[in-house]
Design a protein around this motif. Structure first.
Motif, PDB file in Angstrom:
ATOM      1  N   SER A  10       0.886  -1.128  -0.002  1.00  0.00           N
ATOM      2  CA  SER A  10      -0.242   0.157  -0.034  1.00  0.00           C
ATOM      3  C   SER A  10       0.996   1.184   0.055  1.00  0.00           C
ATOM      4  N   LEU A  11       0.595   2.278  -0.768  1.00  0.00           N
ATOM      5  CA  LEU A  11       1.343   3.410  -0.806  1.00  0.00           C
ATOM      6  C   LEU A  11       0.815   4.758  -0.339  1.00  0.00           C
ATOM      7  N   ILE A  12       1.172   4.799   0.765  1.00  0.00           N
ATOM      8  CA  ILE A  12       0.882   6.058   1.589  1.00  0.00           C
ATOM      9  C   ILE A  12       1.232   7.268   0.983  1.00  0.00           C
ATOM     10  N   THR A  13       2.658   7.426   0.485  1.00  0.00           N
ATOM     11  CA  THR A  13       3.176   8.907  -0.267  1.00  0.00           C
ATOM     12  C   THR A  13       3.841   8.191  -1.144  1.00  0.00           C
ATOM     13  N   PRO A  14       4.199   8.816  -2.164  1.00  0.00           N
ATOM     14  CA  PRO A  14       5.390   8.371  -3.483  1.00  0.00           C
ATOM     15  C   PRO A  14       6.625   7.813  -2.488  1.00  0.00           C
ATOM     16  N   GLU A  15       6.743   8.098  -1.290  1.00  0.00           N
ATOM     17  CA  GLU A  15       8.023   7.806  -0.709  1.00  0.00           C
ATOM     18  C   GLU A  15       7.863   6.865   0.546  1.00  0.00           C
ATOM     19  N   HIS A  16       6.392   6.413   0.625  1.00  0.00           N
ATOM     20  CA  HIS A  16       6.229   5.792   1.894  1.00  0.00           C
ATOM     21  C   HIS A  16       5.265   4.750   1.519  1.00  0.00           C
ATOM     22  N   GLY A  17       5.900   3.481   1.526  1.00  0.00           N
ATOM     23  CA  GLY A  17       5.132   2.149   1.261  1.00  0.00           C
ATOM     24  C   GLY A  17       4.921   1.270   2.392  1.00  0.00           C
ATOM     25  N   ILE A  18       4.086   0.377   2.313  1.00  0.00           N
ATOM     26  CA  ILE A  18       4.080  -0.635   3.618  1.00  0.00           C
ATOM     27  C   ILE A  18       3.422  -1.886   3.061  1.00  0.00           C
ATOM     28  N   SER A  19       3.683  -2.920   3.589  1.00  0.00           N
ATOM     29  CA  SER A  19       3.231  -4.185   3.078  1.00  0.00           C
ATOM     30  C   SER A  19       3.020  -5.022   3.934  1.00  0.00           C
ATOM     31  N   VAL A  20       2.152  -6.205   3.636  1.00  0.00           N
ATOM     32  CA  VAL A  20       2.028  -7.333   4.515  1.00  0.00           C
ATOM     33  C   VAL A  20       2.328  -8.551   3.402  1.00  0.00           C
ATOM     34  N   ALA A  21       3.017  -9.606   4.109  1.00  0.00           N
ATOM     35  CA  ALA A  21       3.083 -10.692   3.047  1.00  0.00           C
ATOM     36  C   ALA A  21       2.712 -12.098   3.831  1.00  0.00           C
ATOM     37  N   ALA A  22       2.383 -12.927   3.134  1.00  0.00           N
ATOM     38  CA  ALA A  22       2.239 -14.460   4.092  1.00  0.00           C
ATOM     39  C   ALA A  22       2.500 -15.377   2.729  1.00  0.00           C
ATOM     40  N   VAL A  23       2.653 -16.797   3.470  1.00  0.00           N
ATOM     41  CA  VAL A  23       2.926 -17.830   2.603  1.00  0.00           C
ATOM     42  C   VAL A  23       2.018 -18.890   3.130  1.00  0.00           C
ATOM     43  N   TYR A  24       1.235 -19.540   2.453  1.00  0.00           N
ATOM     44  CA  TYR A  24      -0.093 -20.457   2.950  1.00  0.00           C
ATOM     45  C   TYR A  24       0.273 -21.917   2.408  1.00  0.00           C
ATOM     46  N   GLN A  25      -0.242 -22.878   3.253  1.00  0.00           N
ATOM     47  CA  GLN A  25      -0.359 -24.296   2.642  1.00  0.00           C
ATOM     48  C   GLN A  25      -1.564 -24.863   3.019  1.00  0.00           C
ATOM     49  N   LEU A  26      -1.804 -25.911   2.699  1.00  0.00           N
ATOM     50  CA  LEU A  26      -3.115 -26.535   2.804  1.00  0.00           C
ATOM     51  C   LEU A  26      -3.360 -27.325   4.116  1.00  0.00           C
ATOM     52  N   VAL A  27      -3.874 -27.107   5.171  1.00  0.00           N
ATOM     53  CA  VAL A  27      -3.935 -27.698   6.405  1.00  0.00           C
ATOM     54  C   VAL A  27      -5.413 -28.117   6.581  1.00  0.00           C
ATOM     55  N   ASP A  28      -5.729 -29.400   6.736  1.00  0.00           N
ATOM     56  CA  ASP A  28      -6.988 -30.145   6.727  1.00  0.00           C
ATOM     57  C   ASP A  28      -7.844 -29.382   5.783  1.00  0.00           C
ATOM     58  N   GLY A  29      -7.663 -29.408   4.510  1.00  0.00           N
ATOM     59  CA  GLY A  29      -8.409 -28.854   3.385  1.00  0.00           C
ATOM     60  C   GLY A  29      -8.697 -27.395   3.506  1.00  0.00           C
ATOM     61  N   ALA A  30      -8.039 -26.697   4.337  1.00  0.00           N
ATOM     62  CA  ALA A  30      -8.183 -25.256   4.435  1.00  0.00           C
ATOM     63  C   ALA A  30      -6.903 -24.524   4.183  1.00  0.00           C
ATOM     64  N   ILE A  31      -6.849 -23.437   3.294  1.00  0.00           N
ATOM     65  CA  ILE A  31      -5.543 -22.604   3.117  1.00  0.00           C
ATOM     66  C   ILE A  31      -5.407 -21.785   4.437  1.00  0.00           C
ATOM     67  N   THR A  32      -3.998 -21.990   4.845  1.00  0.00           N
ATOM     68  CA  THR A  32      -3.869 -21.754   6.184  1.00  0.00           C
ATOM     69  C   THR A  32      -2.360 -21.146   6.198  1.00  0.00           C
ATOM     70  N   GLY A  33      -2.162 -19.864   6.952  1.00  0.00           N
ATOM     71  CA  GLY A  33      -1.109 -19.066   6.763  1.00  0.00           C
ATOM     72  C   GLY A  33       0.140 -20.081   7.551  1.00  0.00           C
ATOM     73  N   VAL A  34       1.325 -19.809   6.897  1.00  0.00           N
ATOM     74  CA  VAL A  34       2.674 -20.659   7.344  1.00  0.00           C
ATOM     75  C   VAL A  34       3.021 -19.785   8.360  1.00  0.00           C
ATOM     76  N   LYS A  35       3.213 -20.370   9.879  1.00  0.00           N
ATOM     77  CA  LYS A  35       3.611 -19.767  10.896  1.00  0.00           C
ATOM     78  C   LYS A  35       5.259 -19.233  10.650  1.00  0.00           C
ATOM     79  N   GLY A  36       5.493 -17.883  10.629  1.00  0.00           N
ATOM     80  CA  GLY A  36       6.914 -17.405  10.520  1.00  0.00           C
ATOM     81  C   GLY A  36       7.311 -17.050   9.304  1.00  0.00           C
ATOM     82  N   ALA A  37       6.416 -17.201   8.278  1.00  0.00           N
ATOM     83  CA  ALA A  37       6.754 -16.899   6.863  1.00  0.00           C
ATOM     84  C   ALA A  37       5.918 -15.702   6.691  1.00  0.00           C
ATOM     85  N   GLY A  38       6.532 -14.722   6.072  1.00  0.00           N
ATOM     86  CA  GLY A  38       5.802 -13.349   5.824  1.00  0.00           C
ATOM     87  C   GLY A  38       5.959 -12.556   6.849  1.00  0.00           C
TER      88      GLY A  38
END
Ligand SMILES: Cc1cc2nc3c(=O)[nH]c(=O)nc-3n(C[C@H](O)[C@H](O)[C@H](O)COP(=O)(O)OP(=O)(O)OC[C@H]3O[C@@H](n4cnc5c(N)ncnc54)[C@H](O)[C@@H]3O)c2cc1C
Length: 424
Positions: A364-392
């Motif tokens: 997300s871009l707050i200004t042309p010089e200030h960006g922020i982000s959120v990242a995640a990696v997911y895997q399938l756990v018991d049939g549900a897409i679930t975030g991998v702890k510690g990744a992202g």
């Protein structure tokens, strides 16, 4: 003739994790395999291209009404005055180079029993498997007085294109000292950080051109994505220019009056000079027509293959699908499309779908010089897409100026990469 080899299959599955039990391909000799993809947005275009890369013997037809696709991602930068509409406009010539047959038409029906897709233009396409990626539609009955006609005056700009241009023009025409209202919906909706990036980009534009103006966000919920980072960024760059009112403070909008450009909240009536209403959402219309949705209006799927749990041989991905913990984002749609392409190619060749892995990053871009982000990696756990702890992770609250600037550069290079990956 065998057109898919274990090597080429693993190549497409490269976006996925360890590939599971893949046996020797079992293919009906001479059988032609047909996949029809409904919708040429990020999800549909990516799945079409990656299916052809997985197995060039699959006949892939992509049906999309528009000749050009405008990305929603980076459309907030258009509002901020930092880029043009042309820079977010893409066509389908790149897909044709991969052997995808692109048909410009609107799908009006999917017959799951007969495995046939019909279009507004009167065409019929048979399929072995169909992939539906129609994005979102709006719940037009959710906010009193807000319908498609009202959206011409109070644009949602939540599907990029003419709606983005209407909002941009209104911002340009607004007097200095005016109030821009953004009405944000409750979860789930397309691009959770999107309304707050939009507020930032509009404030950036106003600070430069109409500094006495204000942005008021009326929210149907009490917290939002990357809230701490957004609020700190707003304070730092825009002072009091952006105000946020959550649901507890009466921010949920019940009705609108287009003529007076006002919105009725639970407690108060608000009047704006420019009003951007982002209504509650549901899966794209065709998913409803085809009976692919649940009672909440979204499509339940096997989250490992994206095959509908309602109709066999139809896969649904992107914003329209229920995809576990993944947010409704372009990057999610692109990642899901690669998982789906690998699964469909395997299933059509009598193999097991590979073990999937998924990824998402939202800048997300707050200004042309200030960006922020959120990242995640997911895997399938018991049939549900679930975030991998510690990744992202999230941009740190105490990130240096240099790091915030780098986030903007990363966002722009992500945009180049994902659009090349999807349409190139
Ligand atoms: C302001 C804003 C900012 C955003 N920023 C980001 C970001 O920074 N990063 C990010 O990852 N995501 C972002 N997103 C979210 C992203 O745009 C969506 O999540 C993404 O477009 C979803 O892809 P999709 O393929 O599911 O749907 P879409 O991209 O909407 O594609 C759906 C396609 O299906 C077609 N279609 C619909 N019905 C039919 C039919 N009946 N027949 C044929 N075709 C049909 C449509 O014409 C359309 O082309 C943003 C969204 C907004 C609104």
């Amino acid at each position: 003739m065998t057109h898919i080899t274990r090597r080429s299959f693993l190549k497409v599955a490269g976006g996925t994790a360890a590939v599971g039990a893949i046996g020797v391909p079992h293919i009906a000799l001479g059988a032609s395999k047909k996949v029809v993809v409904v919708g040429g947005g990020v999800g549909g275009a990516t799945v079409a291209k990656y299916l052809r890369r997985a197995d060039a013997s699959i006949e892939v037809t992509l049906i999309e009404p528009n000749k050009h696709y405008y990305t929603c991602f980076m459309s907030n930068e258009v509002l901020g005055g930092e880029r043009t509409m042309d820079s977010i406009k893409f066509d389908y010539s790149g897909l044709a180079k991969h052997g995808v047959k692109v048909v410009h038409d609107t799908v009006t029906g999917i017959d799951a029993a007969a495995r046939k897709v019909t279009t507004a233009g009167g065409q019929t396409f048979g399929y072995d498997r169909c992939v539906v990626a129609p994005g979102i539609d709006f719940k037009w009955d959710a906010i009193g007085g807000y319908d498609e006609k009202a959206a011409e005056i109070m644009p949602h700009a939540w599907k990029a294109g003419p709606q983005t241009t209407i909002l941009q023009k209104q911002l340009q025409d607004m007097k200095d000292g005016g109030t821009v209202i953004i009405a944000a919906p409750d979860n789930p909706f397309r691009c959770p950080p999107g309304p707050y990036e939009r507020a930032s980009q509009i404030a950036h534009y106003l600070k430069k051109h109409k500094p006495k103006s204000k942005v008021l966000i009326l929210d149907a919920k009490d917290k939002f994505a990357k809230q701490g980072l957004f609020m700190a960024g707003w304070k730092k760059h825009y002072g009091d220019m952006i105000e946020w009112v959550g649901a507890a403070g009466g921010g949920k909008i019940e009705s609108v009056d287009v003529a007076s450009r006002s919105l009725q909240g639970a407690v108060e009536k608000y009047k704006g000079d420019v009003v951007n209403v982002i209504p509650p959402q549901k899966a794209g219309k065709i998913a409803h027509t085809a009976g692919l949705v649940n009672d909440k209006g979204w499509c339940p799927v096997n989250q490992g293959t994206f095959e509908s749990t309602i109709h066999a041989n139809i896969h649904v991905l992107g914003d329209a699908s229920i995809a576990g913990e993944m947010p409704k984002s372009g990057y999610s749609a692109n990642s899901q499309a690669k998982v789906c392409a690998a699964a469909v190619a395997a299933l059509l060749n009598g193999m097991e779908a590979p073990v999937p892995a998924y990824v998402n990053t939202c800048y997300s871009l707050i200004t042309p010089e200030h960006g922020i982000s959120v990242a995640a990696v997911y895997q399938l756990v018991d049939g549900a897409i679930t975030g991998v702890k510690g990744a992202g992770g999230l941009t740190p609250a105490d990130a240096s100026e240099e790091m915030l600037k780098r986030e903007v550069a990363y966002a722009h290079s992500w945009f180049k990469n994902i659009t090349a990956d999807t349409f190139g």
